[in-house]
Design a protein around this motif. Structure first.
Motif, PDB file in Angstrom:
ATOM      1  N   CYS C 123       0.818  -1.213   0.000  1.00 33.78           N
ATOM      2  CA  CYS C 123       0.000   0.000   0.000  1.00 33.78           C
ATOM      3  C   CYS C 123       0.852   1.264   0.000  1.00 33.78           C
ATOM      4  O   CYS C 123       1.766   1.427   0.801  1.00 33.78           O
ATOM      5  CB  CYS C 123      -0.915   0.000   1.213  1.00 33.78           C
ATOM      6  SG  CYS C 123      -1.996   1.441   1.229  1.00 33.78           S
ATOM      7  N   MET C 124       0.567   2.125  -0.912  1.00 39.95           N
ATOM      8  CA  MET C 124       1.332   3.361  -1.072  1.00 39.95           C
ATOM      9  C   MET C 124       0.628   4.552  -0.455  1.00 39.95           C
ATOM     10  O   MET C 124       1.056   5.701  -0.616  1.00 39.95           O
ATOM     11  CB  MET C 124       1.578   3.595  -2.559  1.00 39.95           C
ATOM     12  CG  MET C 124       2.431   2.495  -3.159  1.00 39.95           C
ATOM     13  SD  MET C 124       2.310   2.405  -4.937  1.00 39.95           S
ATOM     14  CE  MET C 124       3.401   1.020  -5.263  1.00 39.95           C
ATOM     15  N   GLY C 125      -0.471   4.283   0.190  1.00 41.35           N
ATOM     16  CA  GLY C 125      -1.198   5.388   0.823  1.00 41.35           C
ATOM     17  C   GLY C 125      -1.858   6.301  -0.184  1.00 41.35           C
ATOM     18  O   GLY C 125      -1.911   7.512   0.003  1.00 41.35           O
ATOM     19  N   CYS C 127      -4.744   4.903  -2.087  1.00 45.52           N
ATOM     20  CA  CYS C 127      -5.734   3.949  -2.572  1.00 45.52           C
ATOM     21  C   CYS C 127      -6.912   4.625  -3.273  1.00 45.52           C
ATOM     22  O   CYS C 127      -7.564   4.016  -4.112  1.00 45.52           O
ATOM     23  CB  CYS C 127      -6.269   3.100  -1.421  1.00 45.52           C
ATOM     24  SG  CYS C 127      -5.110   2.857  -0.087  1.00 45.52           S
TER      25      CYS C 127
HETATM   26  S1  FES Z   1      -3.948  -0.233  -1.374  1.00 45.93           S
HETATM   27 FE1  FES Z   1      -2.885   0.571  -3.025  1.00 45.93          FE
HETATM   28  S2  FES Z   1      -2.349   2.535  -2.445  1.00 45.93           S
HETATM   29 FE2  FES Z   1      -3.510   1.785  -0.869  1.00 45.93          FE
END
Ligand code: FES
Ligand SMILES: Cc1cc2nc3c(=O)[nH]c(=O)nc-3n(C[C@H](O)[C@H](O)[C@H](O)COP(=O)(O)O)c2cc1C
Ligand code: SF4
Lengths: 777, 440, 157
Positions: C123-125, C127
């Protein structure tokens, strides 16, 4: 104080204690892997989970502070369930092949999994395999799949050894213990990681698969190899030493030993052992029976004494000989009319000998190092000369002790020093005088006479101030301080500094039984270890000494030995160079094969028994000397046991010897003679070259500490000499020379060359400290 | 601009996308007035903390701990270094609010941190920024330069004698560094491995000194609380759940994005603000507080209010305020497999139950998803997660276990179906149809 | 070992921390070192450790712990695709598949011409902007549907 109840037993514990501390106090065993009393708390294995009243979750005993009135249950359903859960996790990736594991039988994981009963694993996936690593000749990391990530080894490096060579790379279940890109682990204390590893991940490379733990008998012993007298467990199979481990003694070695002490045992089983008496006849060496050899020796010595007088005889013993051996050696020599017996082969300046107020010693107990407010170490390659004392100072420096070093090299001691000065050997005394003067200035008193020439530098002031402040302070004189030309001056200056600052003064001690030598009366009244070679004698007895390696000036020693009529070589090893100049070789038992006593540098008397039968026809040296005494018809050689000899010297049941006193009477300070011309030699005795055993331990000889000597020179001096790093150079002292490679080493003071002793390549050189010439070869 | 909507918004009020982040705009919106007021009017530390306590601001980072209370734990008269640290290591899957706060309103974070530092007697601060958002980190550095130049941070702030140096620390890819003690380790230049507590950061924090760590949104709320007063802030929300909060809505809604709404707002209202379900599909499940929060069936969620207590009543937690909405095209086994992989991958590797347990759970879920599940696997999963929960150094263990537990609880049938039939209950052709990816 | 510019960046990072805690700058220095050389070689790690007077093993621990360091050479453009659940719900998997097909490589692989490396990220924050991906650790690309991906690949020169 806090009150805590564990499994129904109550205890009072000091504030700040953990549940684990309290449990240990109560004798309640809580399973654990990562916890170790000497290391920081990691709380990562989670094996020590226990139930604490009112806490909703099980808590790790190792990290949970005790609160007053706390109630802990280590065997409740909640606790056992948690512990079993952790066990299950630890075993899912751990190979379950204990029968073929080298740790089998002494594995904490194995013990514990048995304790928790047979557990059918619910884990059916493939096990994670961790690649093996090669980290040098001592530690095997062949089986890293066994690692349970407790990080004890990593914390040991960071916290105790003072150098982080192992780390845990990566994250998640790919975490693995490794060095940086296949580097070796070089710490002189590295073997302790093997002991710390609770499973079979880190094992001893030399020991690996040579024996199973249940085949071994465990015997107590004392290490002769360094001045603390580390307590050992020697493990034995069929009369051979298979492994050496530390025996915990908080006051002495805590729970550590150096790699030298751990792995030197390899020498005991080597082919180089001398197993039969030998006599040289007509230039030929012949094995003979003991009585022939002893007759030969007794009569030979007696003949020399009769023809040339007792002064034509000299004896030199290793300072790692036992008290009993040292005592009998000088007793035999006295019986032959000679008082030329010494045990300090690497010393040069003996002018303190008739001026001592008592037996020189550490000046305090080892355990007191932890409580020092400040300490000054003078003239020492601390870490390699005294790994365990260095370790104590390292720990102390981490807390609050201000540790300073005045020495002849700036090599990394892995101690967070308060201040340090690195000077040429000829400047050691005058620099110490600078500190003395600084202390006098701080105290507002006149500097002791004789120190006028000294200059007070900023660092001198810093060091002096640290010694003035605080309550417990100490000055320690290292090996270099006793080996340089001005050893007595340095000693006297240290006493002045101690007087001014109220610091204790003491000697770190060069070997396992230096105090024993003093106490046994092995002191020469005429021919000391220097004079006996400067004025060559007709006959020599060498006990445990290999003069090429162990003498302050091998050139001088060898010349003297070569001209002698009789050289008696008492040794555990068939030392090849000695075949040339010795006339008799007597196989004597190393410390594992004889009973005896060592007195460590704090004055502690530690007697021990042999742990294995003497190899071949080797015999304890005290017995050999006793028989020589008998053959010579000398009085007072009716001992039945080594204890009888010990009791004669220091009385029965002595824990610490009396008469410990570093004082000097009638030494005047005079710095005028200090010369500083030309290039000076600095000599270190590399840790694994330091004694005949270490020199013959193959694994130790493959370590980084055992690389062949180089001519180490700083950049400025290299340039001044017109040399480049890597040049082949010829070093010359007196009529001997050595051919080495020049190495750039900026820890070496200017106008100095650091050349290691105790190696064949440098054995032809002269004094350890003194002038030397270097030129491109 | 990705922030899409608000009701009574505070943090989002008056923002102008990428144009309005700078000092000039922040000041025009009334920024730094509170810091100035505190320093110039000699408002006391107690008064500031008192106001924050009154607001019942609960930490926005996940645990929901009352901020005022946390601040009062700092030994503020303790001599020597003390630190405030901002947690912008937003890595909890589904959460993307702090990124937008930093992007559009970075000075609110700076002002909030300066006020916090004043209130707790700290003179140094760090903002730990998630590794993946380099551009945002750079913007924050630019904002720091502005604030420093204008004298809002640095030495002798606004002539008050109060010093506060603030710096940004850029992470480099580790979810665990969101956990506050591993974040501290990471600032110290080590692996981000959590510390055992006690000692807590308030007594032994960054470099062993007293430290308070708060989430970005928590700090950014401070100037607004001081502006409208603690009581007013509390009243925006509901009892024990003060103020407005940003919710990051992702997944199968028409307009994913950040929505600032008063705590206590019905989920249905939030869903409406997001334009409802994508393609009008049926809502299947919602993870209401970031991926570590238990999943809640869609129908239960529709009756839930968006606040700490409301979501807790629905069997989950508000967490970081990340609302992951899933429609009926989602295979719950596949969804859990991806989440389990995340926790396995992100476990720091330090403590046994987490290191071994997360890997084990992932392997089992993975094999179920791949048609290799065995009877008894669901019991096994429950057994393994039971051995993780409550036994680890930090909360990542629980964070990894809770999704598994809740997915099995609410959607166990889908898992059983997978094990029995080696295939998915959701027909292959509709799986992930809700993704909205423009097929080519 | 490093350019003057990189050394300047190092100095700026070190200045953020109390003088006795230089080690705090290790993450940033490793990142800058990686930026200069395209990857983090053992020599770089050692040089950074030396610069910060810390044990090289400690720097190595850091370099192997955090995801964004590349301890092996990567393509000129490293594209990291977020496939975590929130992104996957909005096309993360599909975007990854699309990229793999277009580049003819799988995750963790580099194109034969050394231009592209593809990685699967966590996750890059971001989403809300799914599908998202990051190029060379630095630039975040949002709403990456096929047209946008095509354009990105074209722009990577
Ligand atoms: S799950 Fe992909 S950026 Fe949050
Ligand atoms: C595994 C894990 C990840 C976390 N990630 C974050 C995060 O990304 N951002 C955050 O603010 N808090 C995160 N937290 C919570 C922090 O530890 C901490 O509670 C929080 O930053 C405190 O700030 P608050 O009181 O303002 O919420 C995480 C906790 C855990 C256990
Ligand atoms: S190698 Fe041994 S001591 Fe080191 S972490 Fe692994 S199990 Fe622990």
């Amino acid at each position: 104080m806090l009150e805590i109840e564990i499994d129904g037993k109550t205890a009072q514990v000091p504030d700040g204690s953990t549940v684990m501390d309290a449990a240990q106090q109560l004798g309640v065993y809580i399973p654990h892997f990562c916890y170790h009393k000497k290391l920081s708390i990691a709380a990562n294995c989670r094996m020590c989970l226990v139930q604490v009243e009112k806490a909703p979750k099980p808590l790790p005993a190792c990290a949970t502070p005790v609160t007053n009135g706390m109630k802990v249950f280590t065997h409740s359903e909640l606790a056992v369930k948690a512990q079993k859960g952790v066990m299950e996790f630890l075993l899912i990736n751990h190979p379950l092949d204990c029968p073929i594991c080298d740790q089998g039988g002494e594995c904490q994981l194995q013990d514990m999994s048995i304790g928790y009963g047979p557990m059918k694993s619910r884990y059916t996936e493939e096990k994670h395999v961790v690649f093996h690593k090669n980290v040098g000749p001592l530690i095997s990391m062949e089986e890293m799949s066994r690692c349970i990530h407790c990080t004890r080894c990593v914390r040991f490096g960071q916290e105790v050894a003072g150098i982080m060579e192992l780390g845990m790379a990566n994250r998640n279940m790919h975490s693995e213990i490794t060095t940086f890109l296949g580097r070796t682990v070089d710490s002189e204390l590295s073997g302790n990681m093997i002991d710390l590893c609770p499973v079979g991940a880190l094992t001893s490379k030399p020991f690996r698969y040579t024996a199973r733990s249940w085949e071994l008998q465990r015997r107590k012993s004392i290490s002769p190899q360094d001045s603390v007298g580390a307590n050992l467990v020697v493990q034995v199979k069929h009369d051979a030493v298979m492994r050496v481990l530390p025996r915990e003694n908080e006051a002495v070695n805590e729970c550590w030993i150096s790699d030298k002490e751990r792995f030197s045992y390899q020498a005991l089983n080597s082919d180089e052992r001398l197993t039969k008496p030998m006599v040289k006849q007509g230039g030929e060496w012949r094995e003979v029976d003991w009585n022939v050899a002893l007759d030969y020796v007794a009569h030979g010595l007696k003949d020399v004494s009769r023809e040339h007088g007792g002064d034509a005889l000299a004896a030199l013993a290793a300072p790692s000989s036992t008290l009993e051996e040292l005592h009998l050696l000088s007793k035999v020599m006295k019986g032959l009319g000679s008082s030329n017996t010494d045990f300090r082969p690497r010393q040069k300046d003996f002018s303190a000998d008739s001026k001592r107020s008592g037996t020189p010693w550490l000046g305090m107990r080892l355990a007191e190092i932890a409580d020092l407010d400040s300490a000054l170490v003078v003239g020492s390659f601390l870490r390699k000369d005294h790994p365990l004392i260095a370790q104590r100072l390292r720990q102390a420096a981490k807390k609050y002790t201000k540790v300073s070093l005045l020495s002849v090299g700036a090599d990394d001691q892995l101690i967070d020093f308060h201040a340090r000065l690195s000077v040429a050997p000829s400047q050691l005394a005058v620099s110490l005088a600078g500190i003395v003067k600084a202390a006098a200035e701080i105290k507002g008193v006149a500097a002791p006479s004789g120190t006028e020439a000294a200059v007070v530098c900023e660092t001198c002031k810093q060091i002096a101030q640290s010694l003035v402040d605080g309550e417990k302070r100490a000055i320690f004189l290292g090996n270099v301080a006793t080996q340089v030309d001005q050893a007595t001056q340095i000693h006297a200056l240290a006493l002045e500094l101690g007087r001014l600052t109220n610091a204790s003064v003491g000697f770190l001690g060069e070997s396992g039984n230096v105090l024993g030598g003093y106490v046994a009366g092995t002191l020469p009244s005429a021919g000391n270890a220097r004079q006996m070679f400067e004025q060559p004698r007709k006959a020599y007895v060498l006990m445990g000494i290999e003069p090429e390696f162990d003498c302050a000036n091998p050139q001088l020693a060898l010349a003297a030995l070569k001209q002698a009529n009789l050289v008696v070589f008492m040794s555990a090893f068939k030392h090849a160079p000695a075949l040339e100049y010795a006339d008799v070789m007597l196989p004597i038992a190393p410390f594992t094969e004889t009973a005896g006593t060592f007195i460590n540098t704090e004055g502690r008397v530690q007697s021990f028994n042999g742990v294995v039968k003497a190899r071949g026809e080797a015999r304890p040296a005290w017995k050999v000397l006793r028989v020589i005494g008998n053959v010579l018809n000398l009085n007072g050689f009716e001992y039945n046991s080594s204890e009888a000899i010990r009791d004669e010297v220091i009385g029965k049941g002595t824990e610490f010897v009396g008469g410990l006193d570093n004082g000097l009477n009638g030494v005047t300070i005079s710095l005028s003679s200090v010369g500083n011309e030309g290039l000076q030699r600095i000599t270190d005795v590399p840790i694994n070259f330091a004694d005949p055993m270490a020199r013959r331990a193959p694994a130790l000889q493959q370590t980084a500490d055992s690389t062949a000597p180089k001519a180490r020179i700083c950049a400025d001096t290299l340039a001044k000499l017109g040399l480049n790093a890597g040049d082949a150079v010829r070093l010359a002292q007196g009529n001997g020379e050595a051919h080495l490679v020049a190495q750039l080493d900026n820890t070496v003071p200017a106008d100095c060359v650091r050349v290691a002793a105790a190696h064949l390549s440098t054995a032809a050189l002269g004094d350890m400290f003194g002038q030397i010439s270097v030129e491109r070869a | 601009m990705a922030m899409l909507g608000s009701i009574n918004g505070l943090l989002m009020e008056g923002l102008d996308g990428d144009n309005g982040w700078s000092l000039q705009h922040y000041v025009a919106r009334g920024g730094y007035v509170q810091l100035r007021r505190i320093l110039e009017n000699k408002v006391t530390q107690e008064e500031v903390i008192g106001e924050v306590k009154k607001s019942v601001l609960r930490g926005r980072g996940g645990a929901g701990f009352p901020t005022g209370l946390k601040w009062s734990f700092m030994p503020r008269s303790f001599p020597g270094d003390k630190y405030v640290v901002c947690n912008t290591d937003e890595g909890e899957p589904g959460t993307f609010k702090d990124r937008d706060i930093m992007r559009y309103n970075p000075h609110a974070v700076i002002e909030g941190m300066a006020i916090a530092a004043f209130a707790m007697g700290a003179n140094r601060g760090y903002n730990y920024v998630h590794g993946e958002i380099w551009e945002i980190y750079q913007r924050f550095e630019a904002a720091l330069d502005e604030a420093r130049a204008a004298g809002f941070i640095g030495q002798n702030i606004l002539g008050s004698g109060f010093n506060f140096e603030l710096f940004a620390h850029h992470g480099y890819g580790a979810y665990i560094c969101g956990e506050e003690t591993s974040l501290l380790e990471s600032i110290e230049g080590k692996k981000g491995q959590p510390r055992f507590k006690p000692p807590f950061p308030a007594s032994f924090g960054l470099y062993g000194k007293p430290t308070t760590i708060n989430n970005t949104e928590t700090f950014a709320s401070i100037p607004f609380i001081l502006k409208i007063g603690g009581e007013e802030f509390l009243n925006l929300g509901k009892a024990n759940n003060g103020g407005t909060k940003l919710f990051s809505v992702s997944g199968h809604v028409n307009r994913p994005g950040n929505y600032e709404i008063p705590l206590g707002t019905p989920f249905a209202t939030l869903l409406e603000m997001c334009g409802g379900m994508r393609g009008g599909r049926k809502i299947k499940a919602v993870i209401p507080g970031g991926s570590s929060a238990p999943v809640v069936p869609g129908d239960v969620m529709m009756d839930t209010t968006m606040d700490y207590d409301g979501i807790s009543k629905a069997g989950s937690m508000l967490g970081s305020g990340a609302v992951i909405v899933m429609d009926e095209t989602v295979c719950m086994v596949k969804a859990l497999e991806r989440l389990s992989f995340f926790y396995y991958e992100e476990s720091c590797g330090q403590c046994t139950p987490c290191r071994e347990g997360t890997a084990w759970m992932y392997k089992v879920v993975h094999r179920i998803e791949n048609g290799q599940g065995k009877p008894g696997d669901l019991d096994l999963l429950n057994g393994v997660l039971g051995n993780i929960m409550g036994r680890t150094i930090c909360a990542l263990g629980d964070a990894a276990a809770l999704p598994v537990q809740s997915f099995l609880k609410h959607f166990g049938k889908e898992f059983e179906y997978h094990i029995e039939h080696k295939s998915c209950l959701v027909p292959k052709d509709v799986q992930w149809a809700g993704s909205g990816f423009h097929k080519v | 070992m490093f350019s003057a510019e990189t050394l300047q960046k190092f100095a700026r990072e070190v200045a953020k921390y109390p003088a006795i805690h230089k080690q705090s700058a290790v993450m940033a220095c490793l990142a800058h070192a990686q930026e200069e050389n395209g990857w983090l070689s053992p020599e770089s790690i050692e040089a950074v450790a030396q610069y910060l007077s810390m044990p090289v093993m400690a720097a190595f621990e850091v370099a192997t712990f955090y995801n964004m360091y590349d301890l092996k050479p990567v393509g000129k453009f490293k594209i990291t695709v977020c496939t975590n659940l929130p992104c996957a719900l909005s096309g993360g998997y599909h975007a990854g598949d699309y990229l793999q097909k277009k580049l003819g490589i799988g995750y963790g692989e580099t194109t034969a011409d050394g231009k592209f490396t593809l990685k699967e990220g966590e996750c890059m924050g971001a989403c809300g902007d799914a599908p998202v991906m990051i190029v060379n650790n630095r630039s975040m690309c949002s709403h990456m549907h096929p047209e946008q991906i095509d354009k990105l690949l074209e722009d990577c020169q």
